[in-house]
Design a protein around this motif. Structure first.
Motif, PDB file in Angstrom:
ATOM      1  N   VAL A 101      -7.977   2.902  -4.601  1.00 37.92           N
ATOM      2  CA  VAL A 101      -6.684   2.196  -4.266  1.00 37.92           C
ATOM      3  C   VAL A 101      -6.227   1.155  -5.227  1.00 37.92           C
ATOM      4  O   VAL A 101      -5.446   1.132  -5.971  1.00 37.92           O
ATOM      5  N   LEU A 122      -1.313   4.644   0.597  1.00 37.48           N
ATOM      6  CA  LEU A 122      -2.452   4.438   0.316  1.00 37.48           C
ATOM      7  C   LEU A 122      -3.360   4.068   1.193  1.00 37.48           C
ATOM      8  O   LEU A 122      -3.000   3.257   2.230  1.00 37.48           O
ATOM      9  N   PRO A 174      -6.557   1.940   1.703  1.00 35.42           N
ATOM     10  CA  PRO A 174      -7.654   1.124   1.220  1.00 35.42           C
ATOM     11  C   PRO A 174      -8.894   0.955   2.370  1.00 35.42           C
ATOM     12  O   PRO A 174     -10.134   0.492   2.070  1.00 35.42           O
ATOM     13  N   ASN A 176       0.883  -1.076  -0.084  1.00 31.17           N
ATOM     14  CA  ASN A 176       0.014  -0.212   0.113  1.00 31.17           C
ATOM     15  C   ASN A 176       0.761   1.383   0.247  1.00 31.17           C
ATOM     16  O   ASN A 176       0.414   2.328   0.561  1.00 31.17           O
ATOM     17  N   GLY A 198      -5.029   8.697  -0.344  1.00 31.01           N
ATOM     18  CA  GLY A 198      -3.601   8.620  -0.118  1.00 31.01           C
ATOM     19  C   GLY A 198      -3.017   9.974   0.173  1.00 31.01           C
ATOM     20  O   GLY A 198      -3.522  11.022   0.361  1.00 31.01           O
TER      21      GLY A 198
END
Length: 241
Positions: free
Chosen positions: A67, A58, A60, A42, A158
């Motif tokens: 993402v 990121l 999610p 991520n 993000g």
């Protein structure tokens, strides 16, 4: 201390909404846990033509579809070579459009809005979109300065955690005369090679977009268009960001 504890308990009894959320192990009840800032799956890596590598954490937990989309496109090398086609000093840098004019997107379908509680602070990365809320696709923008008027109107997915100086160096303009570009985009889990500078490439077409423009320290208003209906189709993909 006992007096304060008793006071807080009394307030909670009479005003339940006034009680602060209890945080356990970094998580807030009722919210999905954020991915670790060190989780390579991520972390989005952008090698920019401005001289270095940018790392984006990121989220999610709040925007899983967006993402997953940027990770998919990065792994398909969709973003490689794309220009930042609309860059406004003190506001944001927008990219992710293969047409380079704000009207393009990926071959994948548009995504539903994932508006969330994350604010548009410096370094926030948010999905660009058209007037329709469910129109995000491949375009995104990185915020230079806080722009809270965009909160819960665009999907923050993000935030830059390293290399913001290379974002600050992105060439300004609508479009820029010599646009800065994404040389390569990676997911950190895929073990990207070291950053390698590359020569800049020519800009495709003039930019056209409907991303709100700032009108004050914490305000933004839609950019005007020649006429709503003729540009609706273009704008739909133009603000895919």
């Amino acid at each position: 201390m006992r007096f304060l504890a008793g006071l807080f308990a009394l307030l909670a009894a009479f005003f339940p909404g006034a009680a602060p959320a209890q945080v356990v192990d970094g998580a807030v009840p009722g919210r999905a846990a954020a991915a670790s800032v060190t989780d390579p799956e991520n972390i989005l890596v952008l090698d920019l033509s401005t001289g270095g590598r940018v790392r984006i954490w990121l989220r999610p937990d709040v925007a899983p579809k967006m993402v997953e989309r940027v990770k998919t496109l990065a792994r398909q090398r969709f973003y490689d070579g794309l220009a930042f086609h609309r860059v406004i000093d003190g506001f944001m840098a927008q990219g992710g459009d293969p047409k380079g004019d704000g009207t393009g997107g990926s071959p994948l379908p548009d995504l539903p809005a994932e508006f969330n509680y994350l604010p548009h602070v410096r370094g926030a990365v948010s999905a660009a979109r058209a007037e329709a809320e469910n129109s995000a696709n491949s375009q995104f923008f990185i915020v230079f300065q806080p722009r809270f008027a965009l909160d819960k109107k665009y999907t923050v997915f993000g935030r830059v955690i390293d290399g913001m100086q290379y974002v600050d160096a992105i060439e300004r303009g609508e479009p820029p005369a010599s646009p800065s570009r994404i040389l390569r985009a990676y997911v950190l889990a895929d073990n990207p090679p070291p950053y390698v500078a590359q020569p800049s490439l020519p800009l495709p077409a003039p930019a056209s977009t409907l991303l709100p423009l700032p009108t004050g320290p914490a305000a933004a208003t839609p950019k005007s268009a020649p006429s709503p209906k003729p540009v609706r189709r273009a704008a739909r993909k133009a603000t895919r960001r």
